[in-house]
Design a protein around this motif. Structure first.
Motif, mmCIF file in Angstrom:
data_model
loop_
_atom_site.group_PDB
_atom_site.id
_atom_site.type_symbol
_atom_site.label_atom_id
_atom_site.label_comp_id
_atom_site.label_asym_id
_atom_site.label_seq_id
_atom_site.Cartn_x
_atom_site.Cartn_y
_atom_site.Cartn_z
ATOM 1 N N GLU A 29 38.578 -19.698 28.587
ATOM 2 C CA GLU A 29 39.936 -19.210 28.359
ATOM 3 C C GLU A 29 40.022 -18.698 26.924
ATOM 4 N N PHE A 30 40.559 -17.488 26.753
ATOM 5 C CA PHE A 30 40.746 -16.918 25.419
ATOM 6 C C PHE A 30 42.152 -16.348 25.329
ATOM 7 N N ARG A 31 42.840 -16.746 24.272
ATOM 8 C CA ARG A 31 44.197 -16.245 24.039
ATOM 9 C C ARG A 31 44.338 -15.770 22.603
ATOM 10 N N VAL A 32 45.170 -14.763 22.453
ATOM 11 C CA VAL A 32 45.619 -14.315 21.142
ATOM 12 C C VAL A 32 47.135 -14.404 21.210
ATOM 13 N N GLY A 33 47.687 -15.395 20.534
ATOM 14 C CA GLY A 33 49.111 -15.661 20.681
ATOM 15 C C GLY A 33 49.398 -16.078 22.108
ATOM 16 N N LYS A 34 50.344 -15.400 22.743
ATOM 17 C CA LYS A 34 50.715 -15.753 24.114
ATOM 18 C C LYS A 34 49.973 -14.941 25.166
ATOM 19 N N ALA A 35 49.181 -13.975 24.745
ATOM 20 C CA ALA A 35 48.445 -13.126 25.686
ATOM 21 C C ALA A 35 47.021 -13.636 25.843
ATOM 22 N N GLY A 36 46.579 -13.754 27.089
ATOM 23 C CA GLY A 36 45.210 -14.212 27.274
ATOM 24 C C GLY A 36 44.813 -14.336 28.722
ATOM 25 N N GLY A 37 43.625 -14.889 28.902
ATOM 26 C CA GLY A 37 43.095 -15.056 30.241
ATOM 27 C C GLY A 37 41.700 -15.630 30.214
ATOM 28 N N ILE A 38 40.966 -15.359 31.277
ATOM 29 C CA ILE A 38 39.618 -15.882 31.459
ATOM 30 C C ILE A 38 38.607 -14.792 31.110
ATOM 31 N N GLU A 100 40.152 -11.587 32.637
ATOM 32 C CA GLU A 100 41.114 -11.636 33.738
ATOM 33 C C GLU A 100 42.430 -12.130 33.155
ATOM 34 N N PRO A 101 43.450 -11.284 33.093
ATOM 35 C CA PRO A 101 44.716 -11.678 32.463
ATOM 36 C C PRO A 101 45.403 -12.814 33.217
ATOM 37 N N LEU A 102 45.898 -13.800 32.453
ATOM 38 C CA LEU A 102 46.607 -14.924 33.064
ATOM 39 C C LEU A 102 47.918 -15.256 32.370
ATOM 40 N N THR A 103 48.009 -15.029 31.074
ATOM 41 C CA THR A 103 49.231 -15.354 30.336
ATOM 42 C C THR A 103 49.672 -14.149 29.509
ATOM 43 N N GLY A 104 50.972 -14.021 29.340
ATOM 44 C CA GLY A 104 51.498 -12.896 28.570
ATOM 45 C C GLY A 104 51.290 -11.567 29.263
ATOM 46 N N MET A 131 45.735 -7.313 24.136
ATOM 47 C CA MET A 131 45.880 -8.573 23.415
ATOM 48 C C MET A 131 46.258 -8.378 21.948
ATOM 49 N N ALA A 132 46.489 -7.123 21.548
ATOM 50 C CA ALA A 132 46.888 -6.784 20.173
ATOM 51 C C ALA A 132 45.855 -7.227 19.140
ATOM 52 N N ILE A 133 44.579 -7.035 19.468
ATOM 53 C CA ILE A 133 43.495 -7.311 18.519
ATOM 54 C C ILE A 133 43.233 -6.025 17.750
ATOM 55 N N THR A 134 43.313 -6.100 16.423
ATOM 56 C CA THR A 134 43.119 -4.921 15.577
ATOM 57 C C THR A 134 42.146 -5.234 14.444
ATOM 58 N N PHE A 147 44.468 -17.598 17.631
ATOM 59 C CA PHE A 147 43.453 -17.675 18.682
ATOM 60 C C PHE A 147 43.387 -19.043 19.343
ATOM 61 N N LEU A 148 43.058 -19.030 20.617
ATOM 62 C CA LEU A 148 42.758 -20.240 21.374
ATOM 63 C C LEU A 148 41.561 -19.911 22.249
ATOM 64 N N LEU A 149 40.535 -20.726 22.156
ATOM 65 C CA LEU A 149 39.335 -20.533 22.964
ATOM 66 C C LEU A 149 38.918 -21.881 23.513
#
Length: 193
Positions: A29-38, A100-104, A131-134, A147-149
């Motif tokens: 699972e990887f998230r950047v803020g509230k957007a993320g997924g598998i 695979e998007p799951l959140t946000g 995911m707004a990664i810049t 980040f959440l991993l």
């Protein structure tokens, strides 16, 4: 996808061969803020790999690849799309190819300008846009907000194939994907498992 995850990944997880890390990230699972997924697709790059940005040594552009493991290396591809990599051993990294998007999801749809779930994060540039990664995140530690991993508690079934979108070392089977996932950037050939 219904699975359980381990606690957040320590920096030491990345202090090893990028091939091992690329495989182990499938199903994480990887998230950047509230957007993320598998994470469903990755590619590995070594410092002695002709397709790697590290192949000719450290430059201002690839400095993060030579920095601490467990940090982001973010670069622009063809001057257009941001691409995100997880730094491993010095000069090596894992490119995030698809999630695979799951959140946000609503936020990702707005950022990408599409309602098609499979098109939100099915490629490195799409993933970063959704995911707004810049480039401002280049060199940022993955074990700190935003980040959440988290790794899956059980290893995922993995497909293996040749990396895509490169012109050198094209035969290296260093692309990994979640077997059967509809969210990868390009289907894996049956003979590349």
């Amino acid at each position: 996808m219904n699975q359980s995850f381990s606690p957040e990944v320590p920096q030491s997880f990345f202090q090893r061969d990028a091939l091992d890390v690329a495989r182990a990230l499938i199903g994480a699972e990887f998230r950047v803020g509230k957007a993320g997924g598998i994470i469903v697709e990755t590619e590995a790059y070594h410092p002695d790999d002709p397709a790697s940005h590290a192949f000719n040594g450290q430059t201002p552009r690839n400095r993060a690849m030579f920095g601490p493991a467990g940090h982001l290396y973010v670069y622009r591809s063809y001057g257009i799309h941001w691409c995100a990599n997880f730094v491993c051993a010095p000069g090596s990294a894992v490119l995030l190819r698809a999630i695979e998007p799951l959140t946000g999801i609503d936020m990702m749809k707005l950022r990408r300008g599409t309602d098609k779930l499979k098109l939100l994060c099915s490629g490195p540039g799409k993933l970063c846009q959704a995911m707004a990664i810049t480039g401002e995140m280049d060199g940022a530690p993955l074990n700190a907000p935003p980040f959440l991993l988290r790794l899956p508690k059980e290893a995922a079934a993995i497909s293996t194939g040749r990396r895509i979108g490169i012109s050198r070392a094209v035969d290296y089977p260093w692309r990994f994907g979640l077997e059967g996932s509809a969210f990868v950037s390009k289907k894996f050939e049956p003979d590349q498992r």
